[in-house]
Write a protein that holds these residues in place. Structure first.
Motif, PDB file in Angstrom:
ATOM      1  N   SER A 139       0.859  -1.179   0.000  1.00 43.39           N
ATOM      2  CA  SER A 139       0.000   0.000   0.000  1.00 43.39           C
ATOM      3  C   SER A 139       0.893   1.226   0.000  1.00 43.39           C
ATOM      4  O   SER A 139       2.043   1.177   0.470  1.00 43.39           O
ATOM      5  N   ALA A 140       0.371   2.334  -0.495  1.00 45.88           N
ATOM      6  CA  ALA A 140       1.108   3.588  -0.377  1.00 45.88           C
ATOM      7  C   ALA A 140       1.432   3.876   1.082  1.00 45.88           C
ATOM      8  O   ALA A 140       2.451   4.490   1.401  1.00 45.88           O
ATOM      9  N   GLN A 141       0.574   3.394   1.992  1.00 52.21           N
ATOM     10  CA  GLN A 141       0.816   3.606   3.416  1.00 52.21           C
ATOM     11  C   GLN A 141       2.044   2.842   3.897  1.00 52.21           C
ATOM     12  O   GLN A 141       2.690   3.244   4.863  1.00 52.21           O
ATOM     13  N   GLY A 142       2.379   1.753   3.253  1.00 53.34           N
ATOM     14  CA  GLY A 142       3.571   1.007   3.627  1.00 53.34           C
ATOM     15  C   GLY A 142       4.845   1.765   3.316  1.00 53.34           C
ATOM     16  O   GLY A 142       5.906   1.490   3.900  1.00 53.34           O
ATOM     17  N   VAL A 143       4.754   2.728   2.405  1.00 57.25           N
ATOM     18  CA  VAL A 143       5.898   3.556   2.025  1.00 57.25           C
ATOM     19  C   VAL A 143       5.842   4.918   2.706  1.00 57.25           C
ATOM     20  O   VAL A 143       6.858   5.448   3.156  1.00 57.25           O
ATOM     21  N   CYS A 144       4.626   5.453   2.802  1.00 53.40           N
ATOM     22  CA  CYS A 144       4.424   6.812   3.325  1.00 53.40           C
ATOM     23  C   CYS A 144       3.275   6.814   4.333  1.00 53.40           C
ATOM     24  O   CYS A 144       2.135   7.159   3.979  1.00 53.40           O
ATOM     25  N   PRO A 145       3.515   6.418   5.584  1.00 49.23           N
ATOM     26  CA  PRO A 145       2.436   6.339   6.582  1.00 49.23           C
ATOM     27  C   PRO A 145       1.803   7.699   6.872  1.00 49.23           C
ATOM     28  O   PRO A 145       2.479   8.736   6.836  1.00 49.23           O
ATOM     29  N   SER A 146       0.513   7.665   7.152  1.00 48.65           N
ATOM     30  CA  SER A 146      -0.234   8.871   7.487  1.00 48.65           C
ATOM     31  C   SER A 146      -0.819   8.745   8.891  1.00 48.65           C
ATOM     32  O   SER A 146      -0.940   7.638   9.419  1.00 48.65           O
ATOM     33  N   PRO A 147      -1.197   9.861   9.516  1.00 51.11           N
ATOM     34  CA  PRO A 147      -1.882   9.787  10.803  1.00 51.11           C
ATOM     35  C   PRO A 147      -3.118   8.898  10.698  1.00 51.11           C
ATOM     36  O   PRO A 147      -3.780   8.865   9.653  1.00 51.11           O
ATOM     37  N   ALA A 148      -3.394   8.151  11.746  1.00 51.81           N
ATOM     38  CA  ALA A 148      -4.572   7.264  11.859  1.00 51.81           C
ATOM     39  C   ALA A 148      -4.390   5.926  11.171  1.00 51.81           C
ATOM     40  O   ALA A 148      -5.240   5.052  11.289  1.00 51.81           O
TER      41      ALA A 148
END
Length: 289
Positions: A139-148
């Protein structure tokens, strides 16, 4: 025994997994689809099996032995597994402080440990044949985590790290590892997540509260990504066909970025990392004996 490439795809009952299952079948390939409870989607099971595929039960929370037995069963159906796609996942949402330990553990079991067990189970056969592709859906979150999304991001980052090492480990055996990194796509993924409602400190206009509002909008159709187009990209990357697959194979890319939103956040991450590297070069080099 099937002469077409044989796929094994987890999480085939919805979202990107279903789109990829259908696309691979449309290209004449053979698919073993899986889901936690096939009885809930008898129409999809019938659709896959009508086209020569199979549908198996696979629960990511099963213990190692059950997953290994399922993989052995899958490999025995057509005699091999050529492309294994670890796609099944879900998202735990909430501030890193608020998410309960039990949800953290389950998130890691489903998103990281189950794909790891599946991969370990198929590697012996791929090594013997000196061929195979393992496509891990991150996921894009695996590369660039976001709040929540810190806990979800951690599970995907773990997959990213293991896949990075695995790719180098199995390349001498003719096995290729790919990481698909999708952004936001129009699926039911956001609605299927587990939400820990933010405590007062993280609610409303806090970055956690703001991010949760954005995630909820994705479940209402705000995501712009087309799952069918994402499936085509993943298919081409895994098979080395089409413009995208040719580029990935030629450059020996590990990651496949899917979606303009994913590209943008990854680009911002790299820019910030470059800034950090440039500013700290002398300091980093000052610590040797």
């Amino acid at each position: 025994m099937s002469t077409n490439p044989v796929w094994f795809i987890t999480g085939s009952s919805a979202g990107l997994g279903l789109a990829l299952t259908r696309y691979a079948l449309s290209q004449g390939h053979t698919v073993i689809a899986t889901s936690r409870n096939p009885a809930r989607t008898p129409e999809l099971v019938a659709e896959v099996e009508k086209q020569g595929g199979k549908w198996l039960t696979l629960d990511a929370l099963s213990d190692e032995n059950i997953i290994k037995e399922t993989m052995q069963q899958a490999e025995s159906i057509f005699g091999r597994l050529d492309i294994v796609v670890n796609n099944a996942a879900y998202c735990v949402l909430g501030s890193t402080e608020d998410v309960p330990d039990a949800d953290v553990v389950t998130q890691m079991q489903v998103n990281f440990l189950a794909p790891l067990r599946i991969t370990r189970a198929v590697l012996p056969g791929m090594r013997n044949r000196k061929s195979g592709v393992i496509l891990n859906v991150s996921s894009a979150q695996g590369v660039c985590p976001s709040p929540a999304t810190g806990i979800y991001a951690a599970s995907k980052a773990a997959m990213e790290a293991a896949s990075d090492a695995l790719g180098a480990e199995v390349a001498p055996f003719g096995i290729r590892v790919l990481i698909a990194v999708p952004g936001a796509f129009r699926t039911n993924f956001a609605n299927a997540g587990v939400l820990s409602e933010p405590s007062e400190a993280y609610a409303n206009d806090h970055p956690v509260g703001t991010r949760l509002g954005w995630v909820k909008s994705l479940g209402s159709g705000a995501a712009k990504g087309d799952p069918v187009k994402a499936a085509k990209v993943m298919f081409e990357a895994a098979t080395g066909t089409g413009d995208f697959g040719t580029l990935v194979a030629k450059e020996n890319f590990l990651r496949v970025l899917i979606g303009p939103d994913c590209w943008r956040v990854a680009d911002a991450k790299i820019t910030e990392f470059r800034r950090t590297l440039d500013a700290q070069k002398e300091l980093a080099g000052s610590t040797n004996l």
